[in-house]
Design a protein around this motif. Structure first.
Motif, PDB file in Angstrom:
ATOM      1  N   VAL A  72     103.866 143.407  21.071  1.00  0.00           N
ATOM      2  CA  VAL A  72     103.523 143.879  22.409  1.00  0.00           C
ATOM      3  C   VAL A  72     104.372 145.122  22.645  1.00  0.00           C
ATOM      4  O   VAL A  72     105.589 145.098  22.456  1.00  0.00           O
ATOM      5  CB  VAL A  72     103.819 142.793  23.467  1.00  0.00           C
ATOM      6  N   GLU A  73     103.731 146.216  23.011  1.00  0.00           N
ATOM      7  CA  GLU A  73     104.438 147.484  23.214  1.00  0.00           C
ATOM      8  C   GLU A  73     105.126 147.502  24.578  1.00  0.00           C
ATOM      9  O   GLU A  73     104.687 146.816  25.507  1.00  0.00           O
ATOM     10  CB  GLU A  73     103.447 148.651  23.106  1.00  0.00           C
ATOM     11  N   GLU A  90     103.349 147.028  28.159  1.00  0.00           N
ATOM     12  CA  GLU A  90     102.031 146.475  27.867  1.00  0.00           C
ATOM     13  C   GLU A  90     102.070 144.964  28.063  1.00  0.00           C
ATOM     14  O   GLU A  90     103.029 144.307  27.678  1.00  0.00           O
ATOM     15  CB  GLU A  90     101.687 146.805  26.411  1.00  0.00           C
ATOM     16  N   ASP A  91     101.015 144.392  28.650  1.00  0.00           N
ATOM     17  CA  ASP A  91     100.954 142.935  28.744  1.00  0.00           C
ATOM     18  C   ASP A  91     100.343 142.380  27.460  1.00  0.00           C
ATOM     19  O   ASP A  91      99.716 143.104  26.683  1.00  0.00           O
ATOM     20  CB  ASP A  91     100.163 142.493  29.990  1.00  0.00           C
ATOM     21  N   ILE A 115      97.832 140.356  26.840  1.00  0.00           N
ATOM     22  CA  ILE A 115      96.368 140.379  26.690  1.00  0.00           C
ATOM     23  C   ILE A 115      95.904 141.758  26.267  1.00  0.00           C
ATOM     24  O   ILE A 115      95.080 141.901  25.354  1.00  0.00           O
ATOM     25  CB  ILE A 115      95.678 139.912  27.986  1.00  0.00           C
ATOM     26  N   THR A 116      96.449 142.787  26.884  1.00  0.00           N
ATOM     27  CA  THR A 116      96.121 144.158  26.483  1.00  0.00           C
ATOM     28  C   THR A 116      96.511 144.394  25.031  1.00  0.00           C
ATOM     29  O   THR A 116      95.766 145.008  24.266  1.00  0.00           O
ATOM     30  CB  THR A 116      96.817 145.174  27.409  1.00  0.00           C
ATOM     31  N   ALA A 117      97.672 143.871  24.629  1.00  0.00           N
ATOM     32  CA  ALA A 117      98.124 144.012  23.236  1.00  0.00           C
ATOM     33  C   ALA A 117      97.144 143.330  22.284  1.00  0.00           C
ATOM     34  O   ALA A 117      96.800 143.883  21.236  1.00  0.00           O
ATOM     35  CB  ALA A 117      99.520 143.426  23.073  1.00  0.00           C
ATOM     36  N   LEU A 143      93.922 142.686  22.708  1.00  0.00           N
ATOM     37  CA  LEU A 143      92.667 143.450  22.659  1.00  0.00           C
ATOM     38  C   LEU A 143      92.849 144.747  21.865  1.00  0.00           C
ATOM     39  O   LEU A 143      91.967 145.145  21.099  1.00  0.00           O
ATOM     40  CB  LEU A 143      92.174 143.736  24.073  1.00  0.00           C
ATOM     41  N   ARG A 144      93.993 145.395  22.031  1.00  0.00           N
ATOM     42  CA  ARG A 144      94.287 146.631  21.292  1.00  0.00           C
ATOM     43  C   ARG A 144      94.386 146.352  19.794  1.00  0.00           C
ATOM     44  O   ARG A 144      93.799 147.066  18.974  1.00  0.00           O
ATOM     45  CB  ARG A 144      95.594 147.251  21.804  1.00  0.00           C
ATOM     46  N   GLU A 145      95.108 145.299  19.433  1.00  0.00           N
ATOM     47  CA  GLU A 145      95.307 144.992  18.014  1.00  0.00           C
ATOM     48  C   GLU A 145      93.997 144.685  17.302  1.00  0.00           C
ATOM     49  O   GLU A 145      93.779 145.122  16.176  1.00  0.00           O
ATOM     50  CB  GLU A 145      96.285 143.818  17.841  1.00  0.00           C
ATOM     51  N   THR A 175      91.050 145.777  17.939  1.00  0.00           N
ATOM     52  CA  THR A 175      90.305 147.024  17.740  1.00  0.00           C
ATOM     53  C   THR A 175      90.983 147.910  16.699  1.00  0.00           C
ATOM     54  O   THR A 175      90.326 148.429  15.794  1.00  0.00           O
ATOM     55  CB  THR A 175      90.151 147.784  19.078  1.00  0.00           C
ATOM     56  N   GLU A 194      88.088 140.503  27.287  1.00  0.00           N
ATOM     57  CA  GLU A 194      89.209 139.647  27.678  1.00  0.00           C
ATOM     58  C   GLU A 194      88.783 138.191  27.858  1.00  0.00           C
ATOM     59  O   GLU A 194      89.476 137.273  27.434  1.00  0.00           O
ATOM     60  CB  GLU A 194      89.827 140.179  28.968  1.00  0.00           C
TER      61      GLU A 194
END
Length: 174
Positions: free
Chosen positions: A51-52, A55-56, A58-60, A62-64, A66, A75
């Motif tokens: 997790v950056e 960044e939360d 869930i966003t992490a 979804l980013r990973e 992709t 989500e």
């Protein structure tokens, strides 16, 4: 007369990571790691990462998925599996971790390695026939397959657990 001022003890900190296991029936999509410096030559979650800052989780996640597989996940299609508090059995700060793990059965696009320098290939494996993989991931997936995975788990804190013979059941070394 007051005594000496005690030395403050630093707060315990953990490194957070998000894992997304794409699922197809009783199969899970894994990647063969290479050139990462960690568990190279082992199969692992096809989409996972730290997790950056700012960044939360869930966003992490979804980013990973992709970044690593080139697919898009909504989500609402992430299903929480477990929060895994783990260590490798040392007190090294980098090894104090919380892995937030999700499964996903619906996505847009065809999964394909996007970071080929770190991902030799991806492959579907049955949960009951896992390849050589990091012990903490095997711990989670074996419990998922057995129906015994809890919402919150810990791994590596008990004597010998982090280095237990979790690789001994690897069908690729038999």
């Amino acid at each position: 007369m007051p005594g000496p001022t005690p030395t403050p003890i630093p707060r315990f900190q953990v490194v957070p990571a998000a894992y997304v296991y794409l699922r197809r029936g009783d199969e899970v999509l894994l990647q063969l790691r290479r050139n990462t410096g960690y568990m190279d030559g082992h199969w692992a979650a096809a989409a996972a990462g730290h997790v950056e800052p700012g960044e939360d989780v869930i966003t992490a996640a979804l980013r990973e998925v992709t970044e690593e597989l080139g697919v898009v996940v909504a989500e609402e299609d992430l299903t929480p599996l477990t929060a895994l508090h783990r260590t490798d059995g040392t007190l090294a700060p980098i090894e104090q971790r919380v892995d937030l793990m999700y499964s996903c059965v619906r996505w847009q696009g065809e999964p394909a390695p996007q970071e080929e320098e770190k991902n030799e290939r991806i492959e579907w494996f049955p949960l009951t026939g896992l390849p050589k993989m990091p012990p903490h991931e095997r711990f989670v997936l074996e419990r998922l397959a057995a129906g015994t995975l809890r919402a919150i788990e810990s791994f590596g804190w008990r004597e010998g657990e982090a280095t237990a013979g979790l690789y001994s059941r690897d069908p690729h070394t038999a």
